[in-house]
Write a protein that holds these residues in place. Structure first.
Motif: not given
Length: 450
Positions: A20, A325-327, A350-351
């Motif tokens: 990440e 959440t991320q991804n 975030n991301m």
């Protein structure tokens, strides 16, 4: 550009197994290539080599006693990434997925997010692989006290000011603040997201969600549109998602989805906000319980999700707000969103979008607000809480909300104007990254080789 690729290759050798973090670093460094080509002094000052290495990384053991009297052991992290613009600022995340790579990715993103606010805050992040779900209040208190017993020596009101994140809300902040005060004998603004009774700020709970919606509205206004009348998809069911949904309703939009770790909820008539708050803020129950009140709503368990993505992105809408959440949003999800009519995406998490998904959004030239710009409202309001703590005052809800709206408008305008400067007006990823990078990099150069 060999310079960028060489830096990323060295990073993978110096920080192995941190996927990440590599993703976040590559996204930023690739997008600032036009700036690095034009401004050679950033290379001469080794700015990107310095930026990708944290100023300090703290890893510690957290031991605590569960309700059965058994000693439990977790890992604690705090990464103090960059202090060129002010004290380190970034949340604490308590979740079993937390590891060094996750914390470094979040801390790296925080540098540029905080820079975009225009406020005096550097970038940092922290947390633990502790999972608060299913734990009693007493267990969470004992964990938080043990966590702070180590962390307290590394933070302070003008040094490092953590906030909350996934798994860390007002309850956890309260337990940690009490332990900090007990250990130091100091009543200061060392944590943000505190209770309103003892130093918290109005709008802090709502800020990230509200901010993501304000950012979306700015993107759409720039295209002579608005959120009014638009159907919206929202992921997550925590603070960010709940208050994204609240603000969407206030601006005349119709949010029809939300999700948690167990499944996705779709309600074509619009999410019942008060019921959602009751389920998640009071009872901490599953979204599936929503169907007990609204039988016509649809609940998709996580086990039934499409293999190539997430159910929450597979409904017709005009705007989307990834807030979990991320991804969480894959290339297949991105294709589904575009096919189903989505023309505006504002990231509350975030991301949350994979690199391939981001490429699809940029190629489609939709209004796409990357997380480091669109979700900066939370950290911006955290800094406003710091300012209130320093003056021992508390501002009104309207005052803080007005400041938040101004900050989010400023972030959009800064990102948009920077993107235009580099002849890519629809690419706010490039605009946000270059604008944030320039502010941090210039401060680093002015402060010397530190």
């Amino acid at each position: 550009m060999p310079y960028v690729q060489d830096t990323l290759a060295k990073l993978q050798k110096s920080s192995p197994g941190q996927t990440e973090f590599y993703q976040a670093a590559e996204e930023v460094l690739e997008s600032i290539r036009p700036l690095l080509d034009n401004c050679k002094h950033y290379r001469e000052e080794s700015i990107i080599e310095r930026l990708v290495e944290p100023e300090r990384q703290i890893l510690f053991r957290v031991t605590w006693l569960d309700d059965q009297g058994k000693i439990q052991v977790n890992k604690g992290f705090r990464v103090q990434f960059n202090s060129a613009l002010g004290p380190y600022k970034g949340g604490l995340r308590f979740h079993p997925s937390v590891n060094a790579g996750i914390i470094k990715f979040l801390g790296f993103e925080q540098i540029f997010k905080n820079a975009l606010t225009g406020l005096s805050i550097g970038g940092g992040k922290g947390g633990s692989d502790f999972n608060p779900k299913g734990r009693s209040d007493a267990e969470i208190m004992r964990f938080c006290q043990s966590f702070m017993t180590e962390l307290y020596r590394h933070i302070g009101a003008t040094t490092d000011v953590p906030a909350g994140d996934i798994g860390v809300g007002a309850r956890e902040i309260g337990y940690m603040y009490g332990q900090y005060k007990r250990l130091t004998g100091s009543y200061e603004g060392v944590l943000t997201g505190k209770s309103l009774n003892w130093g918290g700020s109005l709008v802090r709970k709502e800020a990230t969600g509200y901010g993501a919606v304000y950012f979306a509205e700015n993107m759409l206004n720039n295209r002579s549109e608005s959120l009014d009348g638009k159907t919206c998809l929202v992921s997550g069911a925590g603070n960010v998602a709940i208050y994204t949904i609240e603000k969407l309703y206030q601006l005349g939009a119709l949010p029809v989805t939300c999700s948690d770790s167990q499944g996705t909820l779709y309600h074509s008539e619009g999410i019942d906000l008060e019921l959602l708050k009751d389920l998640k803020e009071i009872r901490r129950a599953s979204l599936e319980d929503y169907l007990k009140v609204h039988k016509q709503a649809q609940y998709i368990p996580a086990k039934d999700y499409p293999k190539d993505g997430h159910a929450v992105w597979r409904f017709k809408a005009q705007a989307a707000f990834p807030s979990a959440t991320q991804n969480e949003l894959t290339a297949a999800d991105a294709k589904a969103l575009l096919k189903n009519g989505v023309t505006c995406i504002s990231e509350g998490a975030n991301m949350p979008s994979t690199a391939d998904a981001v490429d699809l959004f940029l190629d489609a030239r939709i209004a796409y607000g990357p997380g480091k710009a669109a979700n900066a409202g939370g950290v911006a309001t955290s800094q406003l809480e710091m300012a209130q703590n320093a003056s021992m005052t508390q501002w009104s809800f309207e005052d803080v909300d007005t400041r938040l709206q101004g900050i989010m408008k400023g972030i959009f305008e800064q990102s948009y104007e920077t993107a235009r400067e580099f002849d890519q007006p629809s690419n706010l990823v490039l605009g946000a990254n270059i604008a944030g990078f320039r502010r941090v990099a210039d401060a680093m150069i002015q402060q010397g080789a530190v």
